[in-house]
Design a protein around this motif. Structure first.
Motif, PDB file in Angstrom:
ATOM      1  N   LYS A   1      -3.025  14.106   5.606  1.00  0.00           N
ATOM      2  CA  LYS A   1      -2.130  13.814   6.726  1.00  0.00           C
ATOM      3  C   LYS A   1      -2.334  12.402   7.246  1.00  0.00           C
ATOM      4  CE  LYS A   1      -1.035  15.363  11.429  1.00  0.00           C
ATOM      5  NZ  LYS A   1      -1.359  16.357  12.499  1.00  0.00           N
ATOM      6  N   ILE A   2      -3.587  11.994   7.430  1.00  0.00           N
ATOM      7  CA  ILE A   2      -3.861  10.689   8.018  1.00  0.00           C
ATOM      8  C   ILE A   2      -3.468   9.571   7.057  1.00  0.00           C
ATOM      9  CG2 ILE A   2      -6.227  10.118   7.255  1.00  0.00           C
ATOM     10  CD1 ILE A   2      -5.139  10.175  10.914  1.00  0.00           C
ATOM     11  N   ARG A   3      -3.541   9.854   5.745  1.00  0.00           N
ATOM     12  CA  ARG A   3      -3.155   8.861   4.743  1.00  0.00           C
ATOM     13  C   ARG A   3      -1.652   8.849   4.489  1.00  0.00           C
ATOM     14  NH1 ARG A   3      -7.176   5.184   2.748  1.00  0.00           N
ATOM     15  NH2 ARG A   3      -8.752   5.744   4.276  1.00  0.00           N
ATOM     16  N   GLY A   4      -0.985   9.950   4.856  1.00  0.00           N
ATOM     17  CA  GLY A   4       0.456  10.024   4.628  1.00  0.00           C
ATOM     18  C   GLY A   4       0.814  10.195   3.172  1.00  0.00           C
ATOM     19  N   MET A   5      -0.084  10.827   2.384  1.00  0.00           N
ATOM     20  CA  MET A   5       0.154  11.013   0.957  1.00  0.00           C
ATOM     21  C   MET A   5      -0.281  12.414   0.537  1.00  0.00           C
ATOM     22  SD  MET A   5      -1.091   7.458  -0.855  1.00  0.00           S
ATOM     23  CE  MET A   5      -2.829   7.771  -0.493  1.00  0.00           C
ATOM     24  N   PRO A   6       0.538  13.115  -0.253  1.00  0.00           N
ATOM     25  CA  PRO A   6       0.115  14.423  -0.761  1.00  0.00           C
ATOM     26  C   PRO A   6      -1.020  14.256  -1.773  1.00  0.00           C
ATOM     27  CG  PRO A   6       2.162  13.742  -1.804  1.00  0.00           C
ATOM     28  CD  PRO A   6       1.892  12.757  -0.699  1.00  0.00           C
ATOM     29  N   ASP A   7      -1.977  15.156  -1.741  1.00  0.00           N
ATOM     30  CA  ASP A   7      -3.092  15.160  -2.696  1.00  0.00           C
ATOM     31  C   ASP A   7      -3.959  13.901  -2.618  1.00  0.00           C
ATOM     32  OD1 ASP A   7      -2.168  17.636  -3.708  1.00  0.00           O
ATOM     33  OD2 ASP A   7      -0.764  16.579  -5.021  1.00  0.00           O
ATOM     34  N   ALA A   8      -3.934  13.188  -1.496  1.00  0.00           N
ATOM     35  CA  ALA A   8      -4.730  11.967  -1.363  1.00  0.00           C
ATOM     36  C   ALA A   8      -6.217  12.266  -1.479  1.00  0.00           C
ATOM     37  CB  ALA A   8      -4.423  11.286  -0.029  1.00  0.00           C
ATOM     38  N   PHE A   9      -6.660  13.381  -0.909  1.00  0.00           N
ATOM     39  CA  PHE A   9      -8.071  13.765  -0.963  1.00  0.00           C
ATOM     40  C   PHE A   9      -8.509  13.961  -2.415  1.00  0.00           C
ATOM     41  CE2 PHE A   9     -11.702  16.588  -0.720  1.00  0.00           C
ATOM     42  CZ  PHE A   9     -12.386  16.172   0.412  1.00  0.00           C
ATOM     43  N   GLU A  10      -7.711  14.692  -3.176  1.00  0.00           N
ATOM     44  CA  GLU A  10      -8.037  14.948  -4.578  1.00  0.00           C
ATOM     45  C   GLU A  10      -8.078  13.653  -5.384  1.00  0.00           C
ATOM     46  OE1 GLU A  10      -6.212  17.413  -8.429  1.00  0.00           O
ATOM     47  OE2 GLU A  10      -5.284  17.586  -6.440  1.00  0.00           O
TER      48      GLU A  10
ATOM     49  N   CYS B   1       0.840  -1.194   0.000  1.00  0.00           N
ATOM     50  CA  CYS B   1       0.000   0.000   0.000  1.00  0.00           C
ATOM     51  C   CYS B   1       0.875   1.243   0.000  1.00  0.00           C
ATOM     52  CB  CYS B   1      -0.932   0.004   1.216  1.00  0.00           C
ATOM     53  SG  CYS B   1      -2.200   1.297   1.131  1.00  0.00           S
ATOM     54  N   ASN B   2       0.419   2.268  -0.691  1.00  0.00           N
ATOM     55  CA  ASN B   2       1.149   3.531  -0.744  1.00  0.00           C
ATOM     56  C   ASN B   2       0.688   4.514   0.325  1.00  0.00           C
ATOM     57  OD1 ASN B   2      -1.337   3.791  -1.928  1.00  0.00           O
ATOM     58  ND2 ASN B   2      -0.640   4.871  -3.750  1.00  0.00           N
ATOM     59  N   ALA B   3      -0.275   4.102   1.143  1.00  0.00           N
ATOM     60  CA  ALA B   3      -0.741   4.930   2.257  1.00  0.00           C
ATOM     61  C   ALA B   3      -0.260   4.320   3.570  1.00  0.00           C
ATOM     62  CB  ALA B   3      -2.262   5.041   2.243  1.00  0.00           C
ATOM     63  N   ALA B   4      -0.448   5.067   4.650  1.00  0.00           N
ATOM     64  CA  ALA B   4      -0.001   4.593   5.968  1.00  0.00           C
ATOM     65  C   ALA B   4      -1.037   4.942   7.028  1.00  0.00           C
ATOM     66  CB  ALA B   4       1.343   5.209   6.312  1.00  0.00           C
TER      67      ALA B   4
ATOM     68  N   ASP C   1     -11.378  10.662   4.916  1.00  0.00           N
ATOM     69  CA  ASP C   1     -11.191  10.637   6.360  1.00  0.00           C
ATOM     70  C   ASP C   1     -11.476  11.957   7.053  1.00  0.00           C
ATOM     71  OD1 ASP C   1     -10.319   7.918   6.485  1.00  0.00           O
ATOM     72  OD2 ASP C   1      -8.408   8.549   5.650  1.00  0.00           O
ATOM     73  N   GLY C   2     -11.811  12.991   6.275  1.00  0.00           N
ATOM     74  CA  GLY C   2     -12.074  14.292   6.867  1.00  0.00           C
ATOM     75  C   GLY C   2     -11.813  15.380   5.847  1.00  0.00           C
ATOM     76  N   GLU C   3     -11.595  16.584   6.303  1.00  0.00           N
ATOM     77  CA  GLU C   3     -11.287  17.690   5.415  1.00  0.00           C
ATOM     78  C   GLU C   3      -9.981  17.416   4.670  1.00  0.00           C
ATOM     79  OE1 GLU C   3     -12.784  21.686   7.226  1.00  0.00           O
ATOM     80  OE2 GLU C   3     -12.017  20.475   8.890  1.00  0.00           O
TER      81      GLU C   3
ATOM     82  N   TYR D   1      -5.572   6.524  -5.821  1.00  0.00           N
ATOM     83  CA  TYR D   1      -4.356   7.214  -6.249  1.00  0.00           C
ATOM     84  C   TYR D   1      -3.904   6.814  -7.642  1.00  0.00           C
ATOM     85  CZ  TYR D   1      -0.728  10.385  -4.600  1.00  0.00           C
ATOM     86  OH  TYR D   1       0.053  11.492  -4.398  1.00  0.00           O
ATOM     87  N   ARG D   2      -4.089   5.556  -8.005  1.00  0.00           N
ATOM     88  CA  ARG D   2      -3.608   5.093  -9.311  1.00  0.00           C
ATOM     89  C   ARG D   2      -4.718   4.951 -10.342  1.00  0.00           C
ATOM     90  NH1 ARG D   2       0.614   0.441  -9.561  1.00  0.00           N
ATOM     91  NH2 ARG D   2       0.930   1.569 -11.512  1.00  0.00           N
ATOM     92  N   VAL D   3      -5.925   5.320  -9.972  1.00  0.00           N
ATOM     93  CA  VAL D   3      -7.054   5.168 -10.893  1.00  0.00           C
ATOM     94  C   VAL D   3      -6.865   5.924 -12.197  1.00  0.00           C
ATOM     95  CG1 VAL D   3      -9.507   5.691 -11.225  1.00  0.00           C
ATOM     96  CG2 VAL D   3      -8.755   4.538  -9.153  1.00  0.00           C
ATOM     97  N   PRO D   4      -6.492   7.219 -12.183  1.00  0.00           N
ATOM     98  CA  PRO D   4      -6.388   7.955 -13.449  1.00  0.00           C
ATOM     99  C   PRO D   4      -5.415   7.335 -14.446  1.00  0.00           C
ATOM    100  CG  PRO D   4      -6.430   9.484 -11.602  1.00  0.00           C
ATOM    101  CD  PRO D   4      -6.278   8.113 -11.020  1.00  0.00           C
TER     102      PRO D   4
END
Length: 372
Positions: free
Chosen positions: A157-166, A54-57, A149-151, A127-130
């Motif tokens: 932050k909680i996923r440990g990945m930049p632009d994870a929300f987007e 997994c690329n998240a944490a 997970d939130g805003e 993250y890899r869908v596009p």
């Protein structure tokens, strides 16, 4: 067919109340009868954790994902599993992980599943869908499942990945355009994000999600033994009130594992609860171990490995802990027992109780609003 009849019952005022109070007992009795007749199958789905990579944490990850395991099923073994599922007339296979799209040969395996008339569900952080859009568009899915997970800043932050929300929203948008019928956004609710629910309501409502699921943290995986994710009685009451209010304008409910909480509330209009662990569903671990539950992945709970016996044989002769389950005395004495039959199996297995004790305290607090 079962889902069709359930929808009819829930639309009939006279039957709805009676059915909701006894849903879990009725479904469990039917499953046990089918098992006795040798006709029980994983009607809901089989979940396969295709990789542990997994690329998240996420700190509350149920599968404690990170690096790929050295002994994960090969492509040929995965195809063997799919053939075995198809021979049992299993129509739905959910692909999870880890992050399933990080497995290099997954597209080939998914194409093979479709060729075997097995429809897919995909659980992904998006993250890899596009970058995989062209391949994904050729496949048939019944479900897409992602998490918010939130805003935005908190989610990243909680996923440990930049632009994870987007990325999560972009993945959801693609599967919306693909017209995948079930598109779920899940939010794991805990003290650190419960007050962000209101802020992300509009985002979820305006996304392509067909439903929003709010799930208290399960005490498994990385969250096992941690009290930091426990909802207080006020917070649990707030969550129930939040769902009740938002259901007036959108499809929001508890996460599937915690829909039993609806048994404790009045005027609940969400989906009736039933824990199908080992009865209508099960999970296949990355290395082929079979688990009855799709949340508790402790290998001591394995029912067998498809490298040693076929999935069909394991399904037929295993799962005794789910099919001959003895309930605790406090469950048998609970006035919600017919409607929940012990609640979430993983929660009961890992903690020895459900959230009824917390809920009973929450009822004593007006509106369940957190005063902390």
């Amino acid at each position: 067919m079962q889902e069709y009849f359930e929808r009819l019952i829930l639309k009939t005022a006279v039957l709805e109340s009676l059915y909701r109070k006894r849903t879990a007992r009725l479904k469990r009795q039917l499953c046990l009868l089918l098992d006795k007749l040798g006709m029980l199958k994983p009607f809901s789905f089989v979940q396969w954790l295709v990789t542990n990579q997994c690329n998240a944490a996420c700190p509350f990850c149920e599968s404690s994902s990170g690096d790929a395991h050295a002994d994960e099923l090969t492509r040929d073994e995965a195809k063997m599993l799919i053939r075995d599922l198809r021979s049992m007339n299993v129509r739905r296979l959910i692909l999870s992980g880890g992050e399933p799209l990080m497995r290099p040969d997954l597209c080939e395996i998914m194409e093979y599943a479709n060729q075997c008339n097995v429809t897919l569900g995909l659980v992904t952080n998006g993250y890899r869908v596009p970058e995989m859009e062209n391949n994904l568009r050729r496949l048939k899915f019944f479900l897409y499942f992602t998490s918010i997970d939130g805003e935005p800043a908190y989610h990243n932050k909680i996923r440990g990945m930049p632009d994870a929300f987007e990325h999560a929203l972009n993945g959801l948008d693609l599967f919306t355009r693909m017209r995948v019928p079930v598109r779920i956004v899940n939010t794991v609710v805990h003290p650190g994000n419960i007050r962000q629910l209101e802020a992300i309501t509009g985002i979820i409502a305006n996304s392509g999600a067909t439903s929003w699921r709010l799930t208290p943290v399960s005490k498994v995986g990385r969250a096992a033994g941690s009290a930091s994710y426990n909802l207080s009685r006020e917070q649990l009451g707030y969550l129930v009130s939040f769902i009740r209010e938002k259901r007036k304008t959108m499809n929001v409910d508890f996460g599937e594992s915690h829909m039993y909480l609806g048994c404790f509330t009045k005027e609940y209009s969400g989906h009736p609860f039933f824990c199908g662990a080992g009865l209508t569903r099960c999970s296949v671990m990355p290395n082929g171990e079979i688990m009855g539950c799709h949340q508790a992945y402790d290998l001591s709970l394995s029912e067998g490995n498809i490298r040693d016996r076929s999935f069909r044989e394991i399904w037929k002769h295993g799962f005794a802990r789910f099919r001959k389950k003895e309930f605790r005395d406090f469950c048998l004495e609970c006035d919600c027992f017919d409607g929940c039959q012990g609640g979430c199996w993983a929660e009961m297995e890992k903690t020895g109780s459900c959230l009824k004790t917390v809920w009973d305290k929450a009822e004593q607090t007006p509106n369940g609003i957190n005063s902390e």
